[in-house]
Each structure stands twice: as structure tokens, then as C-alpha cells.
Design an enzyme around this catalytic site. Sequence first.
Site, PDB file in Angstrom:
ATOM      1  N   ARG A 184       0.841  -1.197   0.000  1.00 39.12           N
ATOM      2  CA  ARG A 184       0.000   0.000   0.000  1.00 39.12           C
ATOM      3  C   ARG A 184       0.879   1.252   0.000  1.00 39.12           C
ATOM      4  NH1 ARG A 184      -4.145  -3.440   3.128  1.00 39.12           N
ATOM      5  NH2 ARG A 184      -2.843  -3.210   4.975  1.00 39.12           N
TER       6      ARG A 184
ATOM      7  N   PHE B  21     -11.541  -4.302  -5.272  1.00 39.72           N
ATOM      8  CA  PHE B  21     -11.448  -5.236  -4.142  1.00 39.72           C
ATOM      9  C   PHE B  21     -10.832  -4.494  -2.943  1.00 39.72           C
ATOM     10  CE2 PHE B  21     -10.819  -7.428  -8.182  1.00 39.72           C
ATOM     11  CZ  PHE B  21     -11.835  -8.366  -8.175  1.00 39.72           C
TER      12      PHE B  21
ATOM     13  N   ASP C 187     -16.005  -2.681  -3.750  1.00 40.10           N
ATOM     14  CA  ASP C 187     -16.052  -4.006  -3.122  1.00 40.10           C
ATOM     15  C   ASP C 187     -17.500  -4.490  -3.125  1.00 40.10           C
ATOM     16  OD1 ASP C 187     -13.784  -5.540  -1.242  1.00 40.10           O
ATOM     17  OD2 ASP C 187     -15.850  -6.162  -0.807  1.00 40.10           O
ATOM     18  N   SER C 188     -17.665  -5.804  -3.033  1.00 41.05           N
ATOM     19  CA  SER C 188     -19.030  -6.342  -3.007  1.00 41.05           C
ATOM     20  C   SER C 188     -19.572  -6.439  -1.581  1.00 41.05           C
ATOM     21  CB  SER C 188     -19.052  -7.719  -3.678  1.00 41.05           C
ATOM     22  OG  SER C 188     -18.067  -8.537  -3.090  1.00 41.05           O
TER      23      SER C 188
ATOM     24  N   ASP D 128      -6.712  -6.117  -6.237  1.00 40.38           N
ATOM     25  CA  ASP D 128      -6.288  -7.001  -5.136  1.00 40.38           C
ATOM     26  C   ASP D 128      -7.396  -8.014  -4.849  1.00 40.38           C
ATOM     27  OD1 ASP D 128      -4.979  -8.148  -3.013  1.00 40.38           O
ATOM     28  OD2 ASP D 128      -5.502  -6.559  -1.587  1.00 40.38           O
TER      29      ASP D 128
ATOM     30  N   CYS E 270      -2.945 -13.416  -4.525  1.00 37.47           N
ATOM     31  CA  CYS E 270      -2.566 -14.065  -3.263  1.00 37.47           C
ATOM     32  C   CYS E 270      -2.761 -15.574  -3.365  1.00 37.47           C
ATOM     33  CB  CYS E 270      -3.339 -13.471  -2.090  1.00 37.47           C
ATOM     34  SG  CYS E 270      -5.112 -13.554  -2.278  1.00 37.47           S
TER      35      CYS E 270
HETATM   36  N1  SAH Z   1      -7.305  -4.695  -0.888  1.00 41.33           N
HETATM   37  C1  SAH Z   1      -7.767  -5.051   0.427  1.00 41.33           C
HETATM   38  C2  SAH Z   1      -7.951  -6.544   0.599  1.00 41.33           C
HETATM   39  C3  SAH Z   1      -8.849  -7.199  -0.425  1.00 41.33           C
HETATM   40  S1  SAH Z   1      -9.511  -8.720   0.058  1.00 41.33           S
HETATM   41  C4  SAH Z   1      -6.849  -4.452   1.476  1.00 41.33           C
HETATM   42  O1  SAH Z   1      -5.810  -3.884   1.129  1.00 41.33           O
HETATM   43  O2  SAH Z   1      -7.174  -4.544   2.661  1.00 41.33           O
HETATM   44  C5  SAH Z   1     -10.580  -9.107  -1.234  1.00 41.33           C
HETATM   45  C6  SAH Z   1     -11.899  -8.356  -1.233  1.00 41.33           C
HETATM   46  O3  SAH Z   1     -12.555  -8.647  -2.455  1.00 41.33           O
HETATM   47  C7  SAH Z   1     -12.886  -8.718  -0.139  1.00 41.33           C
HETATM   48  O4  SAH Z   1     -13.219  -7.567   0.581  1.00 41.33           O
HETATM   49  C8  SAH Z   1     -14.154  -9.227  -0.878  1.00 41.33           C
HETATM   50  O5  SAH Z   1     -15.346  -8.742  -0.309  1.00 41.33           O
HETATM   51  C9  SAH Z   1     -13.958  -8.622  -2.235  1.00 41.33           C
HETATM   52  N2  SAH Z   1     -14.553  -9.303  -3.397  1.00 41.33           N
HETATM   53  C10 SAH Z   1     -14.468 -10.598  -3.731  1.00 41.33           C
HETATM   54  N3  SAH Z   1     -15.004 -10.836  -4.950  1.00 41.33           N
HETATM   55  C11 SAH Z   1     -15.444  -9.616  -5.405  1.00 41.33           C
HETATM   56  C12 SAH Z   1     -16.057  -9.168  -6.608  1.00 41.33           C
HETATM   57  N4  SAH Z   1     -16.305 -10.015  -7.612  1.00 41.33           N
HETATM   58  N5  SAH Z   1     -16.335  -7.858  -6.753  1.00 41.33           N
HETATM   59  C13 SAH Z   1     -16.053  -6.982  -5.731  1.00 41.33           C
HETATM   60  N6  SAH Z   1     -15.463  -7.350  -4.590  1.00 41.33           N
HETATM   61  C14 SAH Z   1     -15.164  -8.645  -4.413  1.00 41.33           C
END
Ligand code: SAH
Length: 385
Positions: free
Chosen positions: A205, A220, A241-242, A289, A329
Site C-alpha cells: 500500500r 477489491f 467491493d461487493s 487485489d 494471493c
Molecule cells: N485490498 C484489500 C484486501 C482485499 S480482500 C486491502 O488492502 O485490505 C478481497 C476483497 O474482495 C474482499 O473484501 C471481498 O469482499 C472482495 N470481493 C471478492 N469478490 C469480489 C467481486 N467479484 N467484486 C467486488 N469485490 C469482491
Amino acid sequence: MPTVTITARGIERLNSGHLWIYRSDVLPPGGIEPGVVRVIDKKHHFWGQALYSDQSQITLRLLTRDDRPFDAAFLAERIRTAAAFRQQVAKGAQAYRLVASEGDLLPSLIIDRYGDCFVIQTLSQGMERFKSTVVEILQKEYAPRAILERNDVAVRALEGLPEQSGVLAGEEIGEVVVEENGVKMCFDLLHGQKTGGFLDQRENRAAAASYAHGCALDCFTYTGGFALALAPHCDTVVGVDSSADALGQAERSKGLNGFTNVEWKETNCFDLLKAADLEKQRFDTVVLDPPAFARQKTNLESALRGYKELNLRALKILNPGGYLVTCSCSFHVTEADLLEVIANAALDAHRTVTVVERRTQSRDHPILLTVPETHYLKCLILRVL
Ligand code: SAH
């Protein structure tokens, strides 16, 4: 101390520097309690001490090649060694991984620190037996406000352990606020993903923030990790995010920092990227991510298709001079796999791209050289020419 005998293949595993020995490489121990055992071969040669599990396919997790009994004092010493390393690589960080399982030679033990609160995971039968000892050690060393367990994870089922979470010591806590790279962030340690947050992305980050400019899109975003890090450097930031819960927390963090240039969108990132491309929206910084697409090796092909689609769409909506910060990941997706996927995506998107940085998880999640599973996170920073 009980003894478990390993086969020639088990010896090979240890000689290769791995810490795990599978059930098929152990002679049937019969009637041994989960916990610390001595590991020997058929000739009674001593190989070390390991955590023994009577259910998991990973039957032995090597703790030490030393003969000195692995007890509370030994465990405390390992935790202190791990903590001393964090003084170097997470200096000044309020939230970081204090103990990272194999990476700190404490297989199946995770300890995350969020300011004056600690969250632990004991992910094997053997380590579960040390849970109260871990709590005592943390109390003695840090006198924390609270110690929680987040043992509500599916891998515990493989060990025949129940999924459970809650406060092990100290007070009930709600959301905690910690500062990361100068940005305040809220974490819900009891209900959030993992132990509340994705601490493994802390350094990424900061790296992303050093290139970020203009209009940014953080796909995400979860609780806004990258979006909040980028906000001071960008004109506008959209975090997607979803999960409504995660975005609620992101909104609270945004308020704590007084940012006025960040907005959240609760939607599917694939759909949003597709629509952004169709509507000819343009960004200068895009972060991807996603969650692990390849949890098993059998998912590799479909995972690579997912990464290709995301990266293709992200590259299409980037302005010249723009940056793509793209992560995976999935342990099963190597850095070479990801680079190849992105190269193909760039060709399809008619974009010329340079690789600015090839990164991995933050250093408080150490990679044990001979245990490939400890290297799971890839983070590439790319520049569109
Ligand atoms: N970037 C974040 C961590 C991401 S974790 C950080 O730095 O803290 C992955 C995330 O993707 C989760 O919050 C999950 O809710 C979201 N997610 C998973 N599939 C998704 C989709 N198709 N569209 C939007 N969000 C999604």
C-alpha cells in the site's frame, strides 16, 4: 515424550528443508496424543521435534532439530525472536504480523498485533495445545488490552478442531483504530476477514501510494486499504467491493482521516471494470487485489482466466503514464504465471507496459526459503507508456 517414526521419504522432506511431513511418510504411530513428539527414523536416528496431528494429512510440523524439549520457554524464545525481527522490518507500524507460522519456525501459529490488541490463530492440533501458553506469553510481554482468537477458519476442520472465535483475555473490544503509513484505519478484529485486516499488504500500500496520482480506482478495496493510502496523493479515489460491511468500515476510516476525495461503490469489480471500459472512463492509477482465485491447483486454469480478464480491463482504462498495481494471493499462481497473463492482457489491450516493481507480502510475513507455501502474495507495479 512420544516418538513418531518417519520413512525414507519423510527424511527426504526434512533434508529438502520443508517442515511438513505427510501421513504417508510416517509409520502408523497408533494411540499418540496430539502435541509435541520426537521424530526418529527406522534406525532410531533423531531428526527433531514436531507438532503431531492424528487427523490432518500434514501429520508432522517440524518445530526444531534441537534435542532440548520444546516447552513454554522455548516457545517464548521463538516469539521474542520473531518480535525482534519486527522491530527491524515493521518499525513504527502499529499493526503487523508478530508471528507468521512457518516463516517464524512456529508452524500453524499466527499472531497479529493491532496496537494494544492481539489476534491469534492456532491452526493445528499440536499448536492448539499451546493456546493458553501463547496467551500467557503475550500477557507477560505486552500486557495487552485484549487477546482474541480467530480460529473460525475452515482449515481447522482438517485437524478435527472446532471453528471458534472470541476474546481469550482482556476486555471485549469493538472496532480498533490503528495508523498505517500515517493513515488511520478501522479494523473489526472479531468479525473482519482474516484477523481483521490484510496486514500482508502494508508495504505494498505504501509502494502504491508512491506512484499514485490523478484519478484512482481501487478494486477489491475491502475496508479501503489501498484507497485510503492513495487518497493523499490523488485527485479522486473510487474504492470498489461487493461487501457492504467492509465498505461501512472503509467509510468510518475515511471520516477519521477527513478525506473528501474518496467514494465507495458496492458492486462486482468485474462488472464495474467492464462498464468503465464501455463508457470510456479513464484512470491514472488502478489497484487490483482480488481474493485468491486458485485455492487449489485444479483451479489454476480458471484462475488465470480471471486474472487475465481483470488485468485486461484495468489496462484498457489506464491513461498513458498511469500505474497498475496488480496482486495475486494464490500460492498456486507463480509470479511468472502472473507476468505472462499480464503480458497477454497488455497485448490484447494494445498497451505498452513496463514492470516498475515486483513485490511480495510485507516482510513481517517472512518467506521460508525451503517452504514454497510461505511465498503466496505477488504484487506487480506496472506503468503504461
Ligand atoms: N485490498 C484489500 C484486501 C482485499 S480482500 C486491502 O488492502 O485490505 C478481497 C476483497 O474482495 C474482499 O473484501 C471481498 O469482499 C472482495 N470481493 C471478492 N469478490 C469480489 C467481486 N467479484 N467484486 C467486488 N469485490 C469482491
